[in-house]
Write a protein that holds these residues in place. Structure first.
Motif, PDB file in Angstrom:
ATOM      1  N   LYS A  39    -105.878 -21.078 -68.506  1.00 30.06           N
ATOM      2  CA  LYS A  39    -106.013 -19.938 -69.045  1.00 30.06           C
ATOM      3  C   LYS A  39    -106.506 -19.626 -70.229  1.00 30.06           C
ATOM      4  N   GLU A  40    -106.002 -20.524 -71.325  1.00 30.55           N
ATOM      5  CA  GLU A  40    -106.541 -20.412 -72.605  1.00 30.55           C
ATOM      6  C   GLU A  40    -107.772 -20.797 -72.881  1.00 30.55           C
ATOM      7  N   GLU A  41    -108.169 -21.900 -72.026  1.00 32.17           N
ATOM      8  CA  GLU A  41    -109.905 -22.614 -72.331  1.00 32.17           C
ATOM      9  C   GLU A  41    -110.690 -21.302 -71.450  1.00 32.17           C
ATOM     10  N   CYS A  42    -110.089 -20.546 -70.579  1.00 31.12           N
ATOM     11  CA  CYS A  42    -111.040 -19.652 -70.196  1.00 31.12           C
ATOM     12  C   CYS A  42    -111.451 -18.224 -70.833  1.00 31.12           C
ATOM     13  N   ARG A  43    -110.705 -18.353 -72.019  1.00 26.54           N
ATOM     14  CA  ARG A  43    -110.970 -17.085 -72.901  1.00 26.54           C
ATOM     15  C   ARG A  43    -112.292 -17.342 -73.398  1.00 26.54           C
ATOM     16  N   THR A  44    -112.797 -18.446 -73.526  1.00 26.67           N
ATOM     17  CA  THR A  44    -114.127 -18.529 -74.113  1.00 26.67           C
ATOM     18  C   THR A  44    -115.312 -18.273 -73.300  1.00 26.67           C
ATOM     19  N   LEU A  45    -115.203 -18.039 -72.092  1.00 30.20           N
ATOM     20  CA  LEU A  45    -115.869 -18.203 -71.040  1.00 30.20           C
ATOM     21  C   LEU A  45    -116.680 -16.625 -70.996  1.00 30.20           C
ATOM     22  N   SER A  46    -117.898 -16.482 -70.544  1.00 26.67           N
ATOM     23  CA  SER A  46    -118.472 -14.948 -70.703  1.00 26.67           C
ATOM     24  C   SER A  46    -118.754 -14.731 -69.192  1.00 26.67           C
ATOM     25  N   VAL A  47    -118.179 -15.274 -68.353  1.00 23.97           N
ATOM     26  CA  VAL A  47    -118.561 -15.159 -66.983  1.00 23.97           C
ATOM     27  C   VAL A  47    -117.241 -14.750 -66.267  1.00 23.97           C
ATOM     28  N   PRO A  48    -117.037 -14.025 -65.322  1.00 25.40           N
ATOM     29  CA  PRO A  48    -115.719 -13.759 -64.355  1.00 25.40           C
ATOM     30  C   PRO A  48    -115.165 -14.990 -64.038  1.00 25.40           C
ATOM     31  N   VAL A  49    -113.891 -14.832 -64.275  1.00 25.84           N
ATOM     32  CA  VAL A  49    -112.937 -16.173 -63.918  1.00 25.84           C
ATOM     33  C   VAL A  49    -112.011 -15.596 -62.797  1.00 25.84           C
ATOM     34  N   LEU A  50    -111.808 -16.171 -61.645  1.00 24.12           N
ATOM     35  CA  LEU A  50    -110.852 -15.665 -60.367  1.00 24.12           C
ATOM     36  C   LEU A  50    -110.221 -16.927 -60.065  1.00 24.12           C
ATOM     37  N   TYR A  51    -109.163 -16.757 -59.188  1.00 23.08           N
ATOM     38  CA  TYR A  51    -108.462 -17.747 -58.641  1.00 23.08           C
ATOM     39  C   TYR A  51    -108.195 -17.298 -57.188  1.00 23.08           C
ATOM     40  N   LEU A  52    -108.171 -18.184 -56.219  1.00 21.65           N
ATOM     41  CA  LEU A  52    -107.791 -18.053 -54.847  1.00 21.65           C
ATOM     42  C   LEU A  52    -106.076 -17.792 -54.721  1.00 21.65           C
ATOM     43  N   GLU A  53    -105.843 -16.349 -54.390  1.00 21.16           N
ATOM     44  CA  GLU A  53    -104.449 -15.803 -54.277  1.00 21.16           C
ATOM     45  C   GLU A  53    -103.988 -16.167 -52.951  1.00 21.16           C
ATOM     46  N   GLN A  54    -102.793 -16.944 -53.160  1.00 22.65           N
ATOM     47  CA  GLN A  54    -102.039 -17.279 -52.010  1.00 22.65           C
ATOM     48  C   GLN A  54    -101.162 -15.823 -51.505  1.00 22.65           C
ATOM     49  N   ASP A  55    -101.187 -15.691 -50.184  1.00 22.74           N
ATOM     50  CA  ASP A  55    -100.467 -14.668 -49.679  1.00 22.74           C
ATOM     51  C   ASP A  55     -99.759 -14.940 -48.341  1.00 22.74           C
ATOM     52  N   GLU A  56     -99.113 -14.047 -47.718  1.00 23.00           N
ATOM     53  CA  GLU A  56     -98.315 -14.081 -46.321  1.00 23.00           C
ATOM     54  C   GLU A  56     -99.266 -14.667 -45.322  1.00 23.00           C
ATOM     55  N   THR A  57    -100.629 -14.441 -45.298  1.00 29.08           N
ATOM     56  CA  THR A  57    -101.343 -15.003 -44.398  1.00 29.08           C
ATOM     57  C   THR A  57    -101.337 -16.621 -44.158  1.00 29.08           C
ATOM     58  N   ALA A  58    -101.596 -17.074 -45.580  1.00 32.52           N
ATOM     59  CA  ALA A  58    -101.428 -18.427 -45.693  1.00 32.52           C
ATOM     60  C   ALA A  58    -100.087 -19.204 -45.008  1.00 32.52           C
ATOM     61  N   LEU A  59     -99.076 -18.522 -45.602  1.00 31.33           N
ATOM     62  CA  LEU A  59     -97.686 -18.950 -45.229  1.00 31.33           C
ATOM     63  C   LEU A  59     -97.405 -18.873 -43.720  1.00 31.33           C
ATOM     64  N   VAL A  60     -97.772 -17.576 -42.974  1.00 32.62           N
ATOM     65  CA  VAL A  60     -97.447 -17.570 -41.527  1.00 32.62           C
ATOM     66  C   VAL A  60     -98.481 -18.368 -40.786  1.00 32.62           C
ATOM     67  N   THR A  61     -99.787 -18.403 -41.333  1.00 30.03           N
ATOM     68  CA  THR A  61    -100.641 -19.534 -40.547  1.00 30.03           C
ATOM     69  C   THR A  61    -100.010 -20.878 -40.500  1.00 30.03           C
ATOM     70  N   SER A  62     -99.423 -21.315 -41.692  1.00 35.86           N
ATOM     71  CA  SER A  62     -99.005 -22.775 -41.737  1.00 35.86           C
ATOM     72  C   SER A  62     -97.746 -23.029 -41.005  1.00 35.86           C
ATOM     73  N   LEU A  63     -96.687 -22.014 -40.629  1.00 35.52           N
ATOM     74  CA  LEU A  63     -95.543 -22.027 -40.372  1.00 35.52           C
ATOM     75  C   LEU A  63     -95.776 -22.123 -38.776  1.00 35.52           C
ATOM     76  N   LEU A  64     -96.807 -21.120 -38.252  1.00 34.04           N
ATOM     77  CA  LEU A  64     -97.286 -21.169 -37.010  1.00 34.04           C
ATOM     78  C   LEU A  64     -97.839 -22.715 -36.405  1.00 34.04           C
ATOM     79  N   TYR A  65     -98.651 -23.134 -37.181  1.00 33.72           N
ATOM     80  CA  TYR A  65     -99.354 -24.451 -37.009  1.00 33.72           C
ATOM     81  C   TYR A  65     -98.241 -25.337 -36.826  1.00 33.72           C
ATOM     82  N   ILE A  66     -97.188 -25.686 -37.600  1.00 32.72           N
ATOM     83  CA  ILE A  66     -95.988 -26.442 -37.685  1.00 32.72           C
ATOM     84  C   ILE A  66     -95.439 -26.322 -36.311  1.00 32.72           C
TER      85      ILE A  66
END
Length: 416
Positions: A66-93
């Motif tokens: 996060k600190e290093e990203c402050r120097t960037l002049s372009v948008p910075v995002l991250y893949l947000e984990q949510d309930e879909t990932a959790l439920v999909t994984s539990l269903l697979y198991i």
């Protein structure tokens, strides 16, 4: 031209994206940057080649960078984990391993995902052993804590499998011969995150191109005319004097104005200024005049305010931390200058020129105007960069009926 997105993640994540969805992204080019552990993600920031957006594989690598990203002049995002990932994984198991959720140890971003999944699915055997890292980032987070969490539960016979959202933890559990699985990132979530990065990059470019006006109030002094023209050059704008008034207006765009404020020591210019953004030149000029009125009321001989198209006022500048880019005395930059066979001063100016633009491509004429050197000198610099692979010609334009087409360039070395 394709939108370039720097994709920062683990090797497994990058390979998953490249094999599952990258082929469907016709207007987007993903540039991979691989780390071993989340804490190493920040090391890639200074090595990023020119791009339109940066997308992290998850919250962990993002928060560690996060600190290093402050120097960037372009948008910075991250893949947000949510309930879909959790439920999909539990269903697979459950489907492939026959293991109920209450026999699975889980690490994830937020404990609330468990509550939401239980509420939505009415689980009879909800997960019991869960460890999150939302409150630990970035200072109290340790990979070993999560490895030990899964390992101990399995050795105590309380769980039959570990479900982890941390790739480094998965690798360690495999080495310990503990049954485990990585949290599944659904293809739809990945595509949505990449499309969001794409949209934000386009929005950022449109925002940077918004019409801007700078209304300046200065006291007459020797060399004032040259000084004002130098300011207009730094703002990449056109200077006009207001008749019957001691004010001047510079017409430019939002991206150039913001870069000017970030990279300039405002105290050096001894003036009052109002910066206005707008959908039209008239709106920008009106907002600039209003912003200047606030600067005149401030108890300072040198300050500025900004009023944007949404009538949001910010200031006074320069009472915010400014980044000085005129020096080039860091070991990394000096080393890069040697590699590119450029003087440190020219490298610094070249990087600032590139950062101040909303587009990645440029011509020799545009660089020459920014550097304030002759066209021939600029072309020598560009030839040197092209010859050593630090820049490339990606096209040409013919702006006049006669004469040779002008080459269009793009830099290929890290600029952030």
């Amino acid at each position: 031209m394709k939108t370039k997105i720097a994709l920062i993640g683990s090797r497994e994540f990058i390979e998953h994206v490249q094999t599952s969805i990258a082929l469907d992204l016709n207007t987007i080019e993903l540039i991979p940057y691989i780390y071993g552990e989340p804490q190493e993600a920040s090391l890639h920031i200074k090595n990023l080649t020119p791009c339109d957006a940066v997308l992290f594989s998850g919250a962990l690598p993002y928060f560690f960078s996060k600190e290093e990203c402050r120097t960037l002049s372009v948008p910075v995002l991250y893949l947000e984990q949510d309930e879909t990932a959790l439920v999909t994984s539990l269903l697979y198991i459950l489907h492939h391993h026959g293991i109920e959720p209450d026999r699975v140890s889980i690490d994830l971003m937020d404990l609330s995902f468990i509550d939401h999944a239980q509420s939505d699915l009415h689980l009879k055997n909800p997960p019991r052993y869960v460890m999150d890292y939302k409150e630990r980032l970035p200072h109290t987070f340790h990979i070993d804590d999560y490895t030990d969490f899964h390992r101990q539960l399995f050795l105590d016979g309380k769980t039959d499998m570990a479900l982890t959202s941390i790739h480094a933890v998965y690798d360690r559990l495999v080495e310990l011969h503990i049954p485990c699985m990585r949290m599944i990132d659904p293809a739809k979530s990945l595509i949505r995150a990449i499309e969001k990065a794409h949209s934000q990059s386009l929005l950022s470019k449109r925002k940077a191109a918004t019409i801007a006006a700078a209304r300046l109030s200065v006291q007459y002094c020797e060399g004032e005319h040259e000084h004002l023209h130098e300011l207009a050059r730094l703002m990449k704008g056109t200077l006009q004097k207001i008749e019957d008034n001691a004010s001047y207006t510079i017409y430019s765009n939002r991206g150039s104005i913001e870069h000017f404020l970030e990279s300039t020591d405002f105290h050096e210019h001894s003036m009052l200024a109002g910066f206005g953004y707008g959908h039209t030149a008239a709106e920008a000029e009106t907002n600039a005049e209003i912003a200047l009125s606030f600067a005149r009321k401030a108890d300072s001989n040198s300050c500025a305010f900004i009023l944007n198209e949404e009538k949001e006022l910010s200031g006074p500048f320069p009472n915010k931390s400014k980044k000085q880019h005129l020096k080039n005395d860091t070991p990394d930059m000096l080393s890069l200058a040697k590699q590119l066979k450029l003087s440190p001063a020219n490298l610094s100016k070249l990087v600032q020129f590139y950062k101040s633009r909303s587009a990645r491509d440029f011509t020799a004429a545009e660089l020459s105007d920014y550097l304030q050197i002759t066209r021939r000198s600029t072309e020598r610099i560009l030839k040197k960069l092209v010859d050593n692979g630090s820049a490339r010609i990606i096209g040409e334009e013919m702006t006049y009926a006669q004469g040779r087409p002008r080459a269009i360039y793009e830099l290929t070395f890290p600029i952030y």
